[in-house]
Design a protein around this motif. Structure first.
Motif, PDB file in Angstrom:
ATOM      1  N   SER A  48      -4.203   0.181   4.552  1.00 22.39           N
ATOM      2  CA  SER A  48      -4.631   1.053   3.459  1.00 22.39           C
ATOM      3  C   SER A  48      -4.856   2.476   3.943  1.00 22.39           C
ATOM      4  CB  SER A  48      -5.907   0.506   2.819  1.00 22.39           C
ATOM      5  OG  SER A  48      -5.708  -0.783   2.289  1.00 22.39           O
ATOM      6  N   ASN A  54      -7.248  -0.272  -4.961  1.00 21.41           N
ATOM      7  CA  ASN A  54      -6.716  -0.970  -3.798  1.00 21.41           C
ATOM      8  C   ASN A  54      -6.810  -2.477  -4.050  1.00 21.41           C
ATOM      9  OD1 ASN A  54      -6.020  -1.947  -1.289  1.00 21.41           O
ATOM     10  ND2 ASN A  54      -7.346  -0.563  -0.153  1.00 21.41           N
ATOM     11  N   SER A 105       0.816  -1.210   0.000  1.00 26.06           N
ATOM     12  CA  SER A 105       0.000   0.000   0.000  1.00 26.06           C
ATOM     13  C   SER A 105       0.851   1.262   0.000  1.00 26.06           C
ATOM     14  CB  SER A 105      -0.924   0.001   1.221  1.00 26.06           C
ATOM     15  OG  SER A 105      -1.839  -1.076   1.151  1.00 26.06           O
TER      16      SER A 105
END
Length: 564
Positions: A330, A310, A293
């Protein structure tokens, strides 16, 4: 053993107990609906979806409650890879209509309050693109060949590829051409199908070309671009060997000399300047497969793009601990660059999440409600609002995914998530069009159609409609940077966002909530808001701060970090 939902494991910092203050940036909490035009709606009856078909169904999308529509490629293309092999970036393929159809679609979408995002495919063109044909004609050392990655081969007489790179679709990432005299010649790079030669982004003409492409569509009124293979444009100097054997996976997290090179970021800084030439907050969205991430966050720094998919969330299974970890990672990765997190469960490249996650429709509904409760922007792939499963029994002769036809390629299941949508209970294509469909639809497709589900309060379609309406209305939903994790039984994911609480039971059996978080406002399956939360069920609650399970324990742990 009785399981309980207890008190919080972390507390939100001051000022985060309610919805974030209003700010510019419509994309920060937008729900964006992906349309795969070949499979959405067919207006002309040729068995393939088209722009006029999409345009006719825009009221359905507005009624669903999404904020924007993302259209997969509809450009002029031989369709060797579903339109991701482009011959003309400024033309609509006749299969889908023409530029007038595109302009009318954009105009109608805007009239309905929908924004329009289109794909741009900058990593590679079609091998029938005028540039590539010119490169073949002009031969080694020509300026035309410098716009692609042409290289002499290795070994005696150059009979071996220039390096050991593999195609995502299987096999070598290099194809040898015949020169004008008929003799075997140079090799060209294609990270995907041989019909998709990679551009060389070291060449200024490639930069110039795509700046004009962006402006062409921005002038037509689009609100942004989803950038295909955004991580692949720049290759490591010298094109070094990877030293790896075995099939490259698109979903892999390995560091590779042709993916996620730092040089891509200057390209997107340049594109951001183009986007800011236009009013109305036009955006760029990166399809960037990265190792983690933190690398994804680099694509959405304030002078680059606005969103990045994502994929780490998409790859996570239906497991509370794993989901909590990826949500935390995230949110923490995006916070330093002040970018919204994005959440996605399905798209045109992966097995539909109803099938991929196991557990059938109840789990798919629970996963959707969990995703839509998270802070940031969410992507919905066409048909997931109907609860469609992956079509896994397509006959070989019907398949069109190029990865299916290459030795050692991917599993070839991308066709299974691209089967045309069912709109009606009956008919030759269940309302998709008048002339059948380019991929065969299952016989039971009609019972999952829009017509079969519309108005049924227990249907998946109506669940999505309710969830999207609540997402717009409830102050605890939408944009944000953090969640406040709550103590929960094993297998249950629970968090607060202001006066909103979400509980998701990923376990195999029911879990007892010791303290009811508040008033139940929506559940993904049968549940009355009392006692045990069933397995594969997500519930949304409205609760005033400081009441019920939302009471903090005073630890002051950082928001977004896992609690005790």
């Amino acid at each position: 053993m009785t399981q309980h939902l207890g008190h919080t494991g972390s507390a939100a910092p001051a000022g985060e107990q309610g919805r974030r203050p209003e700010r510019t940036g419509w994309w920060r909490d937008a729900v964006i609906y992906q349309v795969y035009p070949r499979s959405f709606a067919d207006a002309d009856g040729d068995g393939m979806g088209d722009l006029a078909g999409v345009r006719s169904r825009l009221p359905y999308l507005a009624d669903l409650g999404v904020d924007a529509v993302w259209l997969s490629p509809f450009y002029a293309s031989p369709q060797a890879d579903g339109g991701y092999d482009v011959t003309d970036y400024r033309a609509v393929d006749p299969r889908f209509g023409d530029l007038a159809d595109a302009a009318a679609l954009i105009k109608d979408a805007h009239a309905l309050g929908l924004r329009v995002i289109v794909d741009v495919v900058p990593n590679h063109s079609s091998d029938r693109h005028a540039w590539f044909q010119q490169a073949l004609e002009e031969g080694p050392g020509s300026p035309a060949r410098a716009r692609y990655h042409f290289r002499p081969g290795r070994g005696e007489d150059g009979q071996l590829p220039p390096n050991d790179w593999e195609s995502v679709f299987g096999g070598p990432a290099w194809t040898r051409v015949k020169e004008s005299d008929g003799a075997p010649g140079e090799w060209y790079l294609h990270l995907f199908a041989p019909e998709q030669p990679d551009f060389d982004w070291e060449h200024p003409a490639v930069h110039d070309e795509f700046r004009t492409v962006l402006r062409f569509w921005l002038d037509l009124g689009v609100d942004g671009f989803r950038i295909d293979v955004a991580h692949g444009l720049v290759k490591a100097p010298g094109l070094p060997d990877t030293g790896q054997t075995g099939q490259l996976r698109l979903l892999g997290n390995a560091r590779l000399p042709f993916f996620d090179q730092d040089g891509v970021h200057e390209i997107y800084r340049d594109w951001r300047r183009v986007l800011e030439e236009y009013p109305g907050e036009r955006i760029g969205v990166a399809e960037a497969w990265t190792p983690n991430s933190q690398r994804t966050a680099l694509y959405v720094r304030e002078d680059e793009l606005h969103q990045a998919f994502n994929f780490h969330y998409l790859q996570t299974g239906w497991d509370a601990e794993a989901l909590r970890a990826v949500v935390t990672e995230s949110l923490e990765a995006m916070r330093p660059v002040d970018a919204p997190a994005t959440w996605v469960l399905s798209n045109h490249d992966v097995v539909r999440h109803r099938t991929r996650l196991g557990g059938g429709l109840p789990r798919a509904r629970a996963a959707a409600l969990l995703m839509l409760a998270l802070p940031g922007s969410a992507y919905v792939y066409q048909g997931e609002e109907l609860g469609l499963p992956e079509v896994t029994e397509l006959p070989d002769e019907a398949r069109q995914d190029p990865s299916f036809f290459r030795d050692n390629g991917q599993d070839g299941l991308r066709d299974g998530c691209r089967v045309p949508l069912p709109w009606d209970r009956a008919g030759s294509s269940f309302g998709f069009g008048r002339g059948g469909s380019w991929l065969p639809q299952p016989e039971d497709w009609g019972e999952m159609s829009v017509a079969a589900q519309a108005g049924d309060p227990d249907s998946t379609l109506e669940l999505y409609r309710k969830a999207l309406r609540l997402r717009h209305e409830h102050p605890g939903l939408g944009a944000g940077e953090s969640v406040e994790w709550l103590h929960a039984p094993e297998g249950v994911l629970a968090f607060r966002r202001g006066d909103f609480v979400c509980t998701a039971n990923t376990g195999d059996g029911p879990a007892e909530l010791q303290e009811i978080p508040g008033e139940l406002i929506l559940a993904s399956g049968p549940y009355d808001g009392r006692g045990h939360l069933p397995a594969d069920t997500t519930a949304w609650w409205s609760a005033a701060p400081g009441t019920g399970a939302a009471t903090t324990d005073g630890t002051g742990a950082a928001t977004g970090q896992a609690g005790a």
